[in-house]
Design an enzyme around this catalytic site. Structure first.
Site, PDB file in Angstrom:
ATOM      1  N   LYS A  25       0.871  -1.194   0.000  1.00 30.37           N
ATOM      2  CA  LYS A  25       0.000   0.000   0.000  1.00 30.37           C
ATOM      3  C   LYS A  25       0.899   1.233   0.000  1.00 30.37           C
ATOM      4  O   LYS A  25       1.519   1.562   1.012  1.00 30.37           O
ATOM      5  CB  LYS A  25      -0.916  -0.081   1.230  1.00 30.37           C
ATOM      6  CG  LYS A  25      -1.303   1.226   1.905  1.00 30.37           C
ATOM      7  CD  LYS A  25      -2.319   2.060   1.163  1.00 30.37           C
ATOM      8  CE  LYS A  25      -2.657   3.296   2.008  1.00 30.37           C
ATOM      9  NZ  LYS A  25      -1.917   4.498   1.596  1.00 30.37           N
TER      10      LYS A  25
ATOM     11  N   GLY B  29       6.699   4.946   8.447  1.00 27.62           N
ATOM     12  CA  GLY B  29       5.898   6.162   8.510  1.00 27.62           C
ATOM     13  C   GLY B  29       6.002   6.781   9.894  1.00 27.62           C
ATOM     14  O   GLY B  29       7.010   6.610  10.585  1.00 27.62           O
ATOM     15  N   SER B  30       4.944   7.452  10.304  1.00 29.23           N
ATOM     16  CA  SER B  30       5.005   8.195  11.565  1.00 29.23           C
ATOM     17  C   SER B  30       4.915   7.261  12.768  1.00 29.23           C
ATOM     18  O   SER B  30       4.311   6.187  12.696  1.00 29.23           O
ATOM     19  CB  SER B  30       3.850   9.195  11.620  1.00 29.23           C
ATOM     20  OG  SER B  30       2.619   8.522  11.530  1.00 29.23           O
ATOM     21  N   THR B  31       5.499   7.686  13.862  1.00 29.33           N
ATOM     22  CA  THR B  31       5.441   6.902  15.097  1.00 29.33           C
ATOM     23  C   THR B  31       3.992   6.763  15.561  1.00 29.33           C
ATOM     24  O   THR B  31       3.578   5.713  16.055  1.00 29.33           O
ATOM     25  CB  THR B  31       6.335   7.560  16.165  1.00 29.33           C
ATOM     26  OG1 THR B  31       7.695   7.434  15.702  1.00 29.33           O
ATOM     27  CG2 THR B  31       6.226   6.872  17.516  1.00 29.33           C
ATOM     28  N   GLU B  32       3.215   7.829  15.348  1.00 26.60           N
ATOM     29  CA  GLU B  32       1.799   7.807  15.717  1.00 26.60           C
ATOM     30  C   GLU B  32       1.065   6.639  15.029  1.00 26.60           C
ATOM     31  O   GLU B  32       0.388   5.842  15.681  1.00 26.60           O
ATOM     32  CB  GLU B  32       1.223   9.139  15.243  1.00 26.60           C
ATOM     33  CG  GLU B  32      -0.076   9.533  15.826  1.00 26.60           C
ATOM     34  CD  GLU B  32      -0.563  10.820  15.123  1.00 26.60           C
ATOM     35  OE1 GLU B  32       0.208  11.473  14.386  1.00 26.60           O
ATOM     36  OE2 GLU B  32      -1.738  11.129  15.317  1.00 26.60           O
TER      37      GLU B  32
ATOM     38  N   GLY C 128       2.511   4.131  13.671  1.00 27.67           N
ATOM     39  CA  GLY C 128       3.185   2.913  14.136  1.00 27.67           C
ATOM     40  C   GLY C 128       2.466   2.295  15.328  1.00 27.67           C
ATOM     41  O   GLY C 128       2.281   1.078  15.408  1.00 27.67           O
TER      42      GLY C 128
ATOM     43  N   GLU D 204       9.492   0.987  10.891  1.00 25.66           N
ATOM     44  CA  GLU D 204      10.567   1.966  10.689  1.00 25.66           C
ATOM     45  C   GLU D 204       9.889   3.319  10.823  1.00 25.66           C
ATOM     46  O   GLU D 204       9.144   3.740   9.942  1.00 25.66           O
ATOM     47  CB  GLU D 204      11.189   1.748   9.311  1.00 25.66           C
ATOM     48  CG  GLU D 204      12.599   2.247   9.218  1.00 25.66           C
ATOM     49  CD  GLU D 204      12.634   3.638   8.645  1.00 25.66           C
ATOM     50  OE1 GLU D 204      12.577   4.602   9.439  1.00 25.66           O
ATOM     51  OE2 GLU D 204      12.714   3.758   7.424  1.00 25.66           O
TER      52      GLU D 204
ATOM     53  N   CYS E  63      13.402  10.229   7.489  1.00 26.28           N
ATOM     54  CA  CYS E  63      13.191   9.778   8.869  1.00 26.28           C
ATOM     55  C   CYS E  63      14.471   9.960   9.681  1.00 26.28           C
ATOM     56  O   CYS E  63      14.417  10.129  10.888  1.00 26.28           O
ATOM     57  CB  CYS E  63      12.721   8.342   8.882  1.00 26.28           C
ATOM     58  SG  CYS E  63      13.649   7.314   7.776  1.00 26.28           S
TER      59      CYS E  63
ATOM     60  N   GLU F  18       9.198  15.260  15.649  1.00 29.79           N
ATOM     61  CA  GLU F  18       9.721  15.069  14.294  1.00 29.79           C
ATOM     62  C   GLU F  18       8.973  16.046  13.383  1.00 29.79           C
ATOM     63  O   GLU F  18       7.760  15.930  13.189  1.00 29.79           O
ATOM     64  CB  GLU F  18       9.481  13.636  13.820  1.00 29.79           C
ATOM     65  CG  GLU F  18       9.978  13.442  12.406  1.00 29.79           C
ATOM     66  CD  GLU F  18       9.803  12.028  11.871  1.00 29.79           C
ATOM     67  OE1 GLU F  18       8.682  11.505  11.895  1.00 29.79           O
ATOM     68  OE2 GLU F  18      10.806  11.470  11.400  1.00 29.79           O
TER      69      GLU F  18
HETATM   70  P1  NAP Z   1       1.683   8.345   8.005  1.00 33.51           P
HETATM   71  O1  NAP Z   1       0.263   8.706   8.204  1.00 33.51           O
HETATM   72  O2  NAP Z   1       2.403   7.587   9.051  1.00 33.51           O
HETATM   73  O3  NAP Z   1       1.724   7.529   6.616  1.00 33.51           O
HETATM   74  C1  NAP Z   1       2.575   6.479   6.303  1.00 33.51           C
HETATM   75  C2  NAP Z   1       1.769   5.358   5.624  1.00 33.51           C
HETATM   76  O4  NAP Z   1       0.822   4.797   6.545  1.00 33.51           O
HETATM   77  C3  NAP Z   1       0.942   5.827   4.442  1.00 33.51           C
HETATM   78  O5  NAP Z   1       0.906   4.824   3.448  1.00 33.51           O
HETATM   79  C4  NAP Z   1      -0.424   6.006   5.080  1.00 33.51           C
HETATM   80  O6  NAP Z   1      -1.483   5.991   4.190  1.00 33.51           O
HETATM   81  C5  NAP Z   1      -0.474   4.823   5.996  1.00 33.51           C
HETATM   82  N1  NAP Z   1      -1.461   4.958   7.086  1.00 33.51           N
HETATM   83  C6  NAP Z   1      -1.985   6.086   7.620  1.00 33.51           C
HETATM   84  N2  NAP Z   1      -2.809   5.787   8.641  1.00 33.51           N
HETATM   85  C7  NAP Z   1      -2.813   4.452   8.758  1.00 33.51           C
HETATM   86  C8  NAP Z   1      -3.439   3.526   9.645  1.00 33.51           C
HETATM   87  N3  NAP Z   1      -4.253   3.936  10.622  1.00 33.51           N
HETATM   88  N4  NAP Z   1      -3.187   2.203   9.491  1.00 33.51           N
HETATM   89  C9  NAP Z   1      -2.366   1.762   8.536  1.00 33.51           C
HETATM   90  N5  NAP Z   1      -1.733   2.587   7.662  1.00 33.51           N
HETATM   91  C10 NAP Z   1      -1.952   3.913   7.775  1.00 33.51           C
HETATM   92  O7  NAP Z   1       2.494   9.621   7.670  1.00 33.51           O
HETATM   93  P2  NAP Z   1       1.915  10.976   7.040  1.00 33.51           P
HETATM   94  O8  NAP Z   1       0.587  11.308   7.620  1.00 33.51           O
HETATM   95  O9  NAP Z   1       1.912  10.814   5.582  1.00 33.51           O
HETATM   96  O10 NAP Z   1       2.999  12.018   7.520  1.00 33.51           O
HETATM   97  C11 NAP Z   1       2.859  12.589   8.803  1.00 33.51           C
HETATM   98  C12 NAP Z   1       4.153  12.613   9.523  1.00 33.51           C
HETATM   99  O11 NAP Z   1       4.675  11.302   9.653  1.00 33.51           O
HETATM  100  C13 NAP Z   1       5.270  13.358   8.840  1.00 33.51           C
HETATM  101  O12 NAP Z   1       5.207  14.708   9.039  1.00 33.51           O
HETATM  102  C14 NAP Z   1       6.464  12.754   9.487  1.00 33.51           C
HETATM  103  O13 NAP Z   1       6.698  13.329  10.723  1.00 33.51           O
HETATM  104  C15 NAP Z   1       6.064  11.337   9.673  1.00 33.51           C
HETATM  105  N6  NAP Z   1       6.579  10.456   8.609  1.00 33.51           N
HETATM  106  C16 NAP Z   1       7.666   9.734   8.881  1.00 33.51           C
HETATM  107  C17 NAP Z   1       8.199   8.920   7.914  1.00 33.51           C
HETATM  108  C18 NAP Z   1       9.404   8.094   8.177  1.00 33.51           C
HETATM  109  O14 NAP Z   1       9.984   7.567   7.249  1.00 33.51           O
HETATM  110  N7  NAP Z   1       9.801   7.934   9.406  1.00 33.51           N
HETATM  111  C19 NAP Z   1       7.620   8.850   6.657  1.00 33.51           C
HETATM  112  C20 NAP Z   1       6.465   9.607   6.397  1.00 33.51           C
HETATM  113  C21 NAP Z   1       5.980  10.401   7.397  1.00 33.51           C
HETATM  114  P3  NAP Z   1      -1.992   7.403   3.619  1.00 33.51           P
HETATM  115  O15 NAP Z   1      -0.885   7.911   2.780  1.00 33.51           O
HETATM  116  O16 NAP Z   1      -3.180   7.023   2.848  1.00 33.51           O
HETATM  117  O17 NAP Z   1      -2.270   8.295   4.802  1.00 33.51           O
END
Ligand code: NAP
Ligand code: MG
Length: 502
Positions: free
Chosen positions: A197, A249-252, A254, A271, A305, A405
């Site tokens: 995904k 993705g985000s720790t939240e 995670g 990660e 990240c 972050e």
């Molecule tokens: P995110 O919500 O954590 O998105 C990462 C992935 O998870 C996307 O494919 C997202 O889909 C999916 N996702 C979202 N909610 C989910 C859930 N409840 N269950 C399963 N999968 C889910 O990150 P973001 O909202 O795009 O970015 C927000 C913040 O996250 C950034 O500002 C940054 O701080 C952090 N981030 C960190 C990393 C890293 O590599 N550590 C990468 C990206 C973001 P959708 O795209 O459809 O939401």
């Protein structure tokens, strides 16, 4: 002579205007509900394509297809050499399409085309080749066992390292194709089947990649790709038919993934985010360190990240170093990724731009001092998702900009006095993804590297990656490792076989 913007090629234009489809069981299909979502170019927020909005039912179909391919398809009978060959072929196909993938990545994510061409796509190709080679090196072991309660008996004990089964993989938008490669390479080398995904902000290179699996020779259903919104990710991570979920993705989110995995106790690798320190000692080569710590935060617009988002500099060289870093930040050329002279493009989306600007405002309100940046550019660029490279100083440990972050081009800087203090301060965060140490003193380098609670420590460099080098987090930056032989740990399971010899 004025340098002009690169216009997307004819192939790109026609790809963008296609009716894009999910990849499920080897077929290209619409989302069951027929819905689509907009894909935007963050350089000007124009809509450049529409992607299928896969939902729970599509995830169900994709998981079923992956299960069929795993249990009943030809994939399970492929030799490890054959698996390796397919991965190598996939790498070759991507390499042939480097320019097309690079342009798509830039249009979708915003990063400079020079970077997509030089880093994202070649690293993707290299990554698949690495795991093509590793497929033939996965092995079990033979063990000598004693079995004290069976005196006189003789046993032969060996282990098999087997695939886990159906893997759900959820990836972010910062390196869209490369993150797909990090996830798919190891999973396929180890013989698993996958439902991937992509992030909703950047589905395009994954959709283009979906065209290549059949040509590379992967049987139907081994790789399934479902674009969509968070619901699709949530359905994947909670699905009872998924044996393991891998998330970046985000720790939240995670935390959500871990909760969602509980239903069938699926394996999880994470990660997550970081707040990685760059630590500069007074004996460092300051030219190298200034350029290095600026690159550590501003590369990929801070959307890494492992971005070096906290700068800690010895007090004797603090003023000089932050002066030089601010100067470098000031000189970075912002612009659309498709412009050949652009050094920093827009952030990935308007939401991300606003999120980063909110953090900047919070830093201002809490009393941190801005040395450079602190806003977004006006004029032509105001319609895009740009944020000026920003450096804060006069920070306090509890400020939001110091702990959170930000995932944007925002650096927070502070001085330090001695080595023990710097280890404690560097570790003063919930994260533990990476760190860099800048010094010419090998003793300091070793001491700090051992003291840091981080999955990667770079010395006199930052953001150096290689398919053979493991990457992952300590603390709330996640668990499990990507890349290298280490990633095989979380994509295989060990079966122990004990034979009694008569
Ligand atoms: P995110 O919500 O954590 O998105 C990462 C992935 O998870 C996307 O494919 C997202 O889909 C999916 N996702 C979202 N909610 C989910 C859930 N409840 N269950 C399963 N999968 C889910 O990150 P973001 O909202 O795009 O970015 C927000 C913040 O996250 C950034 O500002 C940054 O701080 C952090 N981030 C960190 C990393 C890293 O590599 N550590 C990468 C990206 C973001 P959708 O795209 O459809 O939401
Ligand atoms: Mg999201």
């Amino acid at each position: 002579m004025t340098v002009t913007m690169i216009e997307p090629s004819g192939e790109i234009q026609s790809f963008l205007s296609q009716k894009h489809k999910l990849l499920i069981g080897g077929k290209r299909v619409d989302a069951i509900n027929g819905e689509i979502f907009e894909v935007q170019n963050p350089a000007n927020n124009s809509v450049i394509a529409y992607a299928p909005k896969g939902g729970e039912e599509d995830i169900n179909r994709a998981v079923q297809a992956a299960r069929d391919a795993f249990e009943n398809g030809p994939w399970g009978k492929f030799t490890v050499s054959e698996r390796g060959k397919l991965l190598w072929k996939l790498a070759d196909l991507i390499e042939t399409l480097t320019e097309e993938f690079a342009q798509l990545e830039t249009l979708d994510n915003g990063k400079p085309l020079t970077i997509s061409r030089a880093a994202d796509i070649p690293l993707t190709v290299d990554h698949f080749r690495y795991y093509a080679g590793l497929a033939t090196k996965i092995h079990g072991e033979t063990l000598d066992i004693s079995v004290p309660y069976a005196p006189g008996a003789s046993f032969f004990d060996f282990t098999l390292r087997e695939p886990i089964g159906v893997i759900g993989q959820i990836i972010p938008w910062n390196f869209p194709l490369l993150m797909a490669a990090w996830k798919l390479g190891v999973a396929l080398a180890a013989g698993n089947c996958v439902v991937l995904k992509p992030a909703e902000q950047t589905p395009l290179t994954a959709l283009r990649l979906a065209d290549l699996f059949a040509e590379a020779g992967f049987p139907d259903g081994v790789v399934n790709i479902v674009t969509g919104l968070p619901e699709a990710g949530a359905a994947l991570s909670s699905h009872g038919g998924v044996d393991k979920v891998a998330f970046t993705g985000s720790t939240e989110v995670g935390h959500e993934i871990v909760k969602a995995s509980a239903g069938n106790l699926k394996r999880v690798s994470l990660e997550l985010g970081g707040k990685s320190p760059s630590i500069v000692f007074p004996d460092a080569n300051l030219d190298v360190a200034a350029a290095g710590v600026a690159g550590a935060i501003f590369f990929n617009h801070g959307q890494c990240c492992c971005a070096g988002s906290r700068l800690l500099v010895h007090k004797n060289v603090y003023d000089e170093l932050i002066g030089r870093v601010s100067e470098q930040a000031n000189k970075i050329k912002l612009g659309p990724g498709m412009h050949p002279e652009t050094e920093m493009g827009p952030l990935v989306s308007i939401e991300q731009k606003n999120r980063v600007l909110d953090f900047i405002n919070s830093g201002k309100k809490e009393g941190a001092k801005i040395l450079t940046g602190g806003d977004s550019p006006s004029g032509d660029m105001s319609s895009g998702c740009y944020v000026n490279p920003t450096v804060f100083e006069k920070i306090q440990p509890n400020m939001e900009i110091v702990q959170a972050e930000i995932f944007g081009p925002v650096l927070v800087a502070a001085p330090f006095e001695d080595l023990d203090e710097i280890i404690t301060r560097s570790n003063d965060t919930n994260y533990g993804l990476a760190a860099s140490v800048w010094t010419n003193d090998i003793n300091k380098a070793h001491k700090v590297a051992r003291g840091l609670k981080a999955g990667t420590v770079w010395v006199n460099c930052h953001n150096i990656f290689d398919a053979n080098a493991p990457f992952g987090g300590y603390k709330q930056s996640g668990y499990g490792r990507e890349m290298g032989v280490h990633a095989l740990e979380s994509y295989t399971q060990i079966k122990n076989v004990i034979i009694q010899l008569h």
